[in-house]
Design a protein around this motif. Sequence first.
Motif, short mmCIF file in Angstrom:
data_model
loop_
_atom_site.label_atom_id
_atom_site.label_comp_id
_atom_site.label_asym_id
_atom_site.label_seq_id
_atom_site.Cartn_x
_atom_site.Cartn_y
_atom_site.Cartn_z
N GLN A 1 9.36 26.75 22.22
CA GLN A 1 8.88 26.06 21.03
C GLN A 1 8.74 24.56 21.29
N LEU A 2 7.61 24.00 20.87
CA LEU A 2 7.40 22.56 21.03
C LEU A 2 8.45 21.77 20.25
N SER A 3 8.94 22.35 19.16
CA SER A 3 9.96 21.67 18.36
C SER A 3 11.29 21.56 19.11
N LYS A 4 11.46 22.40 20.14
CA LYS A 4 12.65 22.28 20.99
C LYS A 4 12.38 21.35 22.17
N THR A 5 11.19 21.44 22.73
CA THR A 5 10.82 20.56 23.84
C THR A 5 10.72 19.12 23.38
N TYR A 6 10.19 18.93 22.15
CA TYR A 6 10.02 17.59 21.58
C TYR A 6 10.70 17.56 20.21
N PRO A 7 12.00 17.39 20.15
CA PRO A 7 12.73 17.46 18.87
C PRO A 7 12.25 16.45 17.83
N GLN A 8 11.62 15.38 18.27
CA GLN A 8 11.16 14.34 17.35
C GLN A 8 9.76 14.62 16.79
N ILE A 9 9.17 15.78 17.11
CA ILE A 9 7.81 16.09 16.67
C ILE A 9 7.70 16.11 15.15
N GLU A 10 6.60 15.56 14.63
CA GLU A 10 6.33 15.53 13.20
C GLU A 10 5.01 16.25 12.92
N LEU A 11 4.70 16.45 11.63
CA LEU A 11 3.48 17.16 11.27
C LEU A 11 2.24 16.48 11.83
N GLU A 12 2.22 15.17 11.78
CA GLU A 12 1.07 14.42 12.31
C GLU A 12 0.90 14.68 13.80
N ASP A 13 2.01 14.75 14.52
CA ASP A 13 1.97 15.08 15.94
C ASP A 13 1.37 16.47 16.15
N ALA A 14 1.81 17.41 15.33
CA ALA A 14 1.37 18.80 15.49
C ALA A 14 -0.14 18.92 15.31
N TYR A 15 -0.69 18.25 14.31
CA TYR A 15 -2.14 18.31 14.12
C TYR A 15 -2.88 17.60 15.25
N ARG A 16 -2.28 16.53 15.79
CA ARG A 16 -2.91 15.85 16.93
C ARG A 16 -2.92 16.75 18.16
N ILE A 17 -1.84 17.50 18.37
CA ILE A 17 -1.79 18.44 19.49
C ILE A 17 -2.85 19.53 19.28
N GLN A 18 -3.00 20.00 18.05
CA GLN A 18 -4.03 20.99 17.75
C GLN A 18 -5.42 20.43 18.08
N ASP A 19 -5.67 19.17 17.73
CA ASP A 19 -6.96 18.54 18.05
C ASP A 19 -7.22 18.57 19.55
N LEU A 20 -6.21 18.20 20.32
CA LEU A 20 -6.36 18.14 21.78
C LEU A 20 -6.52 19.53 22.38
N TRP A 21 -5.79 20.51 21.82
CA TRP A 21 -5.97 21.90 22.24
C TRP A 21 -7.42 22.33 22.03
N ALA A 22 -7.96 22.01 20.84
CA ALA A 22 -9.35 22.39 20.53
C ALA A 22 -10.32 21.70 21.47
N GLU A 23 -10.07 20.45 21.78
CA GLU A 23 -10.94 19.73 22.72
C GLU A 23 -10.94 20.42 24.08
N GLY A 24 -9.77 20.92 24.50
CA GLY A 24 -9.68 21.63 25.75
C GLY A 24 -10.47 22.93 25.75
N ARG A 25 -10.40 23.65 24.64
CA ARG A 25 -11.16 24.92 24.52
C ARG A 25 -12.66 24.66 24.46
#
Length: 260
Positions: free
Chosen positions: A26-50
């Motif tokens: 889980q990213l929440s374990k790898t990055y305990p400080q992750i917030e909702l804004e971070d999660a949506y930014r990661i989703q954006d970058l995932w989509a860019e990769g796809r």
Amino acid sequence: MLTDEEHRAAAQSLLTAEESRVPIPQLSKTYPQIELEDAYRIQDLWAEGRIAKGARVAGHKIGLTSRAMQMASKMTEPDYGRILDDALFNDGAQIRADLFIKPRLEVELAFIMGEDLEGPSTRIYDVMRATEFIVPALEIIDYRTEVPRAITDTIADNAAFGAIVVGGRVIRPMDVDIRWIGATLSKNGIIEESGVSAAVMGHPAAGIAWLVNKLHAVGGKLEKGQIVLAGSFTRPVDIVAGDVIQADYGPIGALGVSFL
């Protein structure tokens, strides 16, 4: 908040999990400080990769539309993700189960936009006016991270989107009262779930209005021709290779798929 480097590393780990079919911690374990804004930014970058590998954004999906699911995730609102065109199947499709890690199915309605729609202050009637067609749909949800998952894990993982199946009758928004579309979901000839579309926030278009306003806040909108999954009105059903699925929406038709 995470750094840009951490955002990119997290997105790459999700892309790798998707390709290898091996879930990551889980990213929440790898990055305990992750917030909702971070999660949506990661989703954006995932989509860019796809997209860089040839996929195209075909629309959007909305999740956590039921109060029970929001409470379980400690959220007070839905979440959202993207629909990619290489994960879109038609009624009758034979789908390889090994395309996913642990697939599950949900019963939904898909809205096909007839015009662009952007916020702020979008309401249900704006959604209905901008929608050209509504069709029965199944969403295949899948997790690229281990469980149990925090809401930030789900959002970063494109709101657990796996694929979409569309079929049944194509109807216009005012053809029927879309609050009261019922459906049963059968697996291998046995009805596993049933529900009614009003379970989605009281009206299936309510979640789409919410999405439009959320997208406006980050400079986005719904575009003509895009597909929007409004949210499930049944609990998810586990699927494995060999399963045959049938969703019956009564007057607006049925759709079925099988998994190989």
